[in-house]
Design a protein around this motif. Structure first.
Motif, PDB file in Angstrom:
ATOM      1  N   TYR A  94      30.600  42.925  41.068  1.00 55.00           N
ATOM      2  CA  TYR A  94      30.079  41.706  41.662  1.00 55.00           C
ATOM      3  C   TYR A  94      29.679  40.717  40.574  1.00 55.00           C
ATOM      4  O   TYR A  94      28.973  41.074  39.632  1.00 55.00           O
ATOM      5  CB  TYR A  94      28.877  42.013  42.553  1.00 55.00           C
ATOM      6  CG  TYR A  94      29.272  42.597  43.883  1.00 55.00           C
ATOM      7  CD1 TYR A  94      29.172  41.849  45.057  1.00 55.00           C
ATOM      8  CD2 TYR A  94      29.766  43.893  43.974  1.00 55.00           C
ATOM      9  CE1 TYR A  94      29.554  42.378  46.273  1.00 55.00           C
ATOM     10  CE2 TYR A  94      30.157  44.430  45.184  1.00 55.00           C
ATOM     11  CZ  TYR A  94      30.050  43.669  46.331  1.00 55.00           C
ATOM     12  OH  TYR A  94      30.432  44.191  47.542  1.00 55.00           O
ATOM     13  N   TYR A  95      30.129  39.477  40.727  1.00 50.81           N
ATOM     14  CA  TYR A  95      29.894  38.430  39.746  1.00 50.81           C
ATOM     15  C   TYR A  95      29.138  37.263  40.354  1.00 50.81           C
ATOM     16  O   TYR A  95      29.396  36.866  41.488  1.00 50.81           O
ATOM     17  CB  TYR A  95      31.220  37.895  39.195  1.00 50.81           C
ATOM     18  CG  TYR A  95      32.052  38.913  38.465  1.00 50.81           C
ATOM     19  CD1 TYR A  95      31.885  39.121  37.101  1.00 50.81           C
ATOM     20  CD2 TYR A  95      33.017  39.665  39.128  1.00 50.81           C
ATOM     21  CE1 TYR A  95      32.655  40.050  36.425  1.00 50.81           C
ATOM     22  CE2 TYR A  95      33.786  40.597  38.462  1.00 50.81           C
ATOM     23  CZ  TYR A  95      33.605  40.787  37.114  1.00 50.81           C
ATOM     24  OH  TYR A  95      34.366  41.703  36.443  1.00 50.81           O
ATOM     25  N   CYS A  96      28.246  36.707  39.588  1.00 49.28           N
ATOM     26  CA  CYS A  96      27.553  35.484  39.933  1.00 49.28           C
ATOM     27  C   CYS A  96      28.274  34.310  39.281  1.00 49.28           C
ATOM     28  O   CYS A  96      28.724  34.407  38.140  1.00 49.28           O
ATOM     29  CB  CYS A  96      26.104  35.562  39.433  1.00 49.28           C
ATOM     30  SG  CYS A  96      25.117  34.083  39.698  1.00 49.28           S
ATOM     31  N   ALA A  97      28.381  33.199  40.003  1.00 46.18           N
ATOM     32  CA  ALA A  97      29.024  32.004  39.476  1.00 46.18           C
ATOM     33  C   ALA A  97      28.179  30.780  39.802  1.00 46.18           C
ATOM     34  O   ALA A  97      27.483  30.745  40.814  1.00 46.18           O
ATOM     35  CB  ALA A  97      30.425  31.844  40.071  1.00 46.18           C
ATOM     36  N   ALA A  98      28.263  29.763  38.949  1.00 43.46           N
ATOM     37  CA  ALA A  98      27.478  28.549  39.147  1.00 43.46           C
ATOM     38  C   ALA A  98      28.235  27.330  38.642  1.00 43.46           C
ATOM     39  O   ALA A  98      29.046  27.419  37.723  1.00 43.46           O
ATOM     40  CB  ALA A  98      26.130  28.665  38.430  1.00 43.46           C
ATOM     41  N   SER A  99      27.934  26.200  39.245  1.00 40.31           N
ATOM     42  CA  SER A  99      28.565  24.938  38.891  1.00 40.31           C
ATOM     43  C   SER A  99      27.698  24.136  37.932  1.00 40.31           C
ATOM     44  O   SER A  99      26.577  24.524  37.597  1.00 40.31           O
ATOM     45  CB  SER A  99      28.836  24.116  40.152  1.00 40.31           C
ATOM     46  OG  SER A  99      27.614  23.623  40.681  1.00 40.31           O
ATOM     47  N   ARG A 100      28.204  23.011  37.511  1.00 36.13           N
ATOM     48  CA  ARG A 100      27.398  21.996  36.858  1.00 36.13           C
ATOM     49  C   ARG A 100      26.826  21.077  37.922  1.00 36.13           C
ATOM     50  O   ARG A 100      27.298  21.044  39.049  1.00 36.13           O
ATOM     51  CB  ARG A 100      28.239  21.192  35.857  1.00 36.13           C
ATOM     52  CG  ARG A 100      28.674  21.992  34.642  1.00 36.13           C
ATOM     53  CD  ARG A 100      29.628  21.194  33.779  1.00 36.13           C
ATOM     54  NE  ARG A 100      30.921  21.032  34.422  1.00 36.13           N
ATOM     55  CZ  ARG A 100      31.940  20.367  33.910  1.00 36.13           C
ATOM     56  NH1 ARG A 100      31.810  19.765  32.729  1.00 36.13           N
ATOM     57  NH2 ARG A 100      33.084  20.289  34.568  1.00 36.13           N
ATOM     58  N   LEU A 101      25.791  20.323  37.573  1.00 34.59           N
ATOM     59  CA  LEU A 101      25.146  19.434  38.528  1.00 34.59           C
ATOM     60  C   LEU A 101      26.131  18.410  39.081  1.00 34.59           C
ATOM     61  O   LEU A 101      26.882  17.799  38.321  1.00 34.59           O
ATOM     62  CB  LEU A 101      23.961  18.725  37.868  1.00 34.59           C
ATOM     63  CG  LEU A 101      23.104  17.840  38.767  1.00 34.59           C
ATOM     64  CD1 LEU A 101      22.423  18.671  39.843  1.00 34.59           C
ATOM     65  CD2 LEU A 101      22.075  17.079  37.940  1.00 34.59           C
ATOM     66  N   ARG A 102      26.159  18.284  40.388  1.00 34.84           N
ATOM     67  CA  ARG A 102      26.993  17.323  41.115  1.00 34.84           C
ATOM     68  C   ARG A 102      28.483  17.618  41.005  1.00 34.84           C
ATOM     69  O   ARG A 102      29.314  16.762  41.279  1.00 34.84           O
ATOM     70  CB  ARG A 102      26.708  15.889  40.671  1.00 34.84           C
ATOM     71  CG  ARG A 102      25.264  15.460  40.846  1.00 34.84           C
ATOM     72  CD  ARG A 102      25.067  14.000  40.484  1.00 34.84           C
ATOM     73  NE  ARG A 102      23.667  13.648  40.465  1.00 34.84           N
ATOM     74  CZ  ARG A 102      22.901  13.693  39.381  1.00 34.84           C
ATOM     75  NH1 ARG A 102      23.418  14.072  38.219  1.00 34.84           N
ATOM     76  NH2 ARG A 102      21.630  13.355  39.455  1.00 34.84           N
ATOM     77  N   ARG A 103      28.840  18.832  40.631  1.00 30.00           N
ATOM     78  CA  ARG A 103      30.237  19.233  40.564  1.00 30.00           C
ATOM     79  C   ARG A 103      30.430  20.529  41.326  1.00 30.00           C
ATOM     80  O   ARG A 103      29.525  21.361  41.383  1.00 30.00           O
ATOM     81  CB  ARG A 103      30.687  19.383  39.112  1.00 30.00           C
ATOM     82  CG  ARG A 103      30.543  18.099  38.334  1.00 30.00           C
ATOM     83  CD  ARG A 103      31.184  18.173  36.978  1.00 30.00           C
ATOM     84  NE  ARG A 103      30.957  16.946  36.224  1.00 30.00           N
ATOM     85  CZ  ARG A 103      31.506  16.679  35.063  1.00 30.00           C
ATOM     86  NH1 ARG A 103      32.327  17.554  34.488  1.00 30.00           N
ATOM     87  NH2 ARG A 103      31.234  15.533  34.455  1.00 30.00           N
ATOM     88  N   ASP A 104      31.627  20.696  41.908  1.00 28.43           N
ATOM     89  CA  ASP A 104      31.878  21.842  42.764  1.00 28.43           C
ATOM     90  C   ASP A 104      32.704  22.938  42.093  1.00 28.43           C
ATOM     91  O   ASP A 104      33.053  23.926  42.746  1.00 28.43           O
ATOM     92  CB  ASP A 104      32.547  21.416  44.070  1.00 28.43           C
ATOM     93  CG  ASP A 104      33.855  20.689  43.861  1.00 28.43           C
ATOM     94  OD1 ASP A 104      34.408  20.203  44.855  1.00 28.43           O
ATOM     95  OD2 ASP A 104      34.337  20.616  42.714  1.00 28.43           O
ATOM     96  N   GLU A 105      33.008  22.796  40.830  1.00 26.66           N
ATOM     97  CA  GLU A 105      33.727  23.825  40.098  1.00 26.66           C
ATOM     98  C   GLU A 105      32.751  24.876  39.584  1.00 26.66           C
ATOM     99  O   GLU A 105      31.703  24.541  39.035  1.00 26.66           O
ATOM    100  CB  GLU A 105      34.479  23.203  38.921  1.00 26.66           C
ATOM    101  CG  GLU A 105      35.189  24.215  38.041  1.00 26.66           C
ATOM    102  CD  GLU A 105      35.658  23.633  36.737  1.00 26.66           C
ATOM    103  OE1 GLU A 105      36.452  24.305  36.046  1.00 26.66           O
ATOM    104  OE2 GLU A 105      35.243  22.515  36.393  1.00 26.66           O
ATOM    105  N   TYR A 106      33.109  26.140  39.757  1.00 28.01           N
ATOM    106  CA  TYR A 106      32.291  27.225  39.210  1.00 28.01           C
ATOM    107  C   TYR A 106      32.637  27.413  37.739  1.00 28.01           C
ATOM    108  O   TYR A 106      33.532  28.184  37.382  1.00 28.01           O
ATOM    109  CB  TYR A 106      32.506  28.505  39.990  1.00 28.01           C
ATOM    110  CG  TYR A 106      32.017  28.413  41.418  1.00 28.01           C
ATOM    111  CD1 TYR A 106      30.668  28.228  41.691  1.00 28.01           C
ATOM    112  CD2 TYR A 106      32.892  28.504  42.490  1.00 28.01           C
ATOM    113  CE1 TYR A 106      30.206  28.124  42.992  1.00 28.01           C
ATOM    114  CE2 TYR A 106      32.441  28.408  43.786  1.00 28.01           C
ATOM    115  CZ  TYR A 106      31.101  28.213  44.036  1.00 28.01           C
ATOM    116  OH  TYR A 106      30.650  28.112  45.332  1.00 28.01           O
ATOM    117  N   LYS A 107      31.917  26.710  36.900  1.00 32.39           N
ATOM    118  CA  LYS A 107      32.185  26.723  35.471  1.00 32.39           C
ATOM    119  C   LYS A 107      31.610  27.945  34.776  1.00 32.39           C
ATOM    120  O   LYS A 107      32.184  28.452  33.806  1.00 32.39           O
ATOM    121  CB  LYS A 107      31.624  25.458  34.823  1.00 32.39           C
ATOM    122  CG  LYS A 107      31.865  25.357  33.326  1.00 32.39           C
ATOM    123  CD  LYS A 107      31.338  24.058  32.766  1.00 32.39           C
ATOM    124  CE  LYS A 107      31.538  23.983  31.255  1.00 32.39           C
ATOM    125  NZ  LYS A 107      32.971  23.956  30.894  1.00 32.39           N
TER     126      LYS A 107
END
Length: 118
Positions: A94-107
């Motif tokens: 299981y992996y956690c993912a997060a975007s940058r502020l105001r962006r929808d890409e999981y960077k």
């Protein structure tokens, strides 16, 4: 600069529960950050499990709906995944993912935590 660290995985019997944690660092706040949990089993494609958008709306894969709950603690910059009624098919990394502020890409992605259900 952003780092995500998952924890809470382990081995449980079918029907059991686990709570995964994803500690985020490098953000001023994760309040408006899109975050999600993904999983990948050996030989299978990565699968999105649970999502939280910038306005705290949540979505779940059909396979986990009603069993898993994703929550976000903005004060402690931590994303959680409460997993109940676990099944052997939930076995995966299981992996956690997060975007940058105001962006929808999981960077940003964490290193993963293993969940094994038998």
């Amino acid at each position: 600069h952003v780092q995500l660290v998952e924890s809470g995985g382990g081995s449980v019997q079918a029907g059991g529960s686990l709570r995964l944690s994803c500690a985020a660092s490098g953000y001023t706040s994760i309040q408006y950050i899109e975050m999600a949990w993904f999983r990948q089993a050996p030989g299978k494609e990565r699968e999105g499990v649970a999502y939280v958008d910038a306005f705290t709306m949540t979505r779940y894969a059909d396979s986990v709906k009603g069993r898993f709950t994703v929550t976000k603690d903005n004060v402690n910059s931590t994303l959680y995944l409460q997993m109940n009624s676990l099944k052997p098919v939930d076995t995966a990394m299981y992996y956690c993912a997060a975007s940058r502020l105001r962006r929808d890409e999981y960077k940003y992605w964490g290193q993963g935590t293993q969940v094994t259900v038998s």
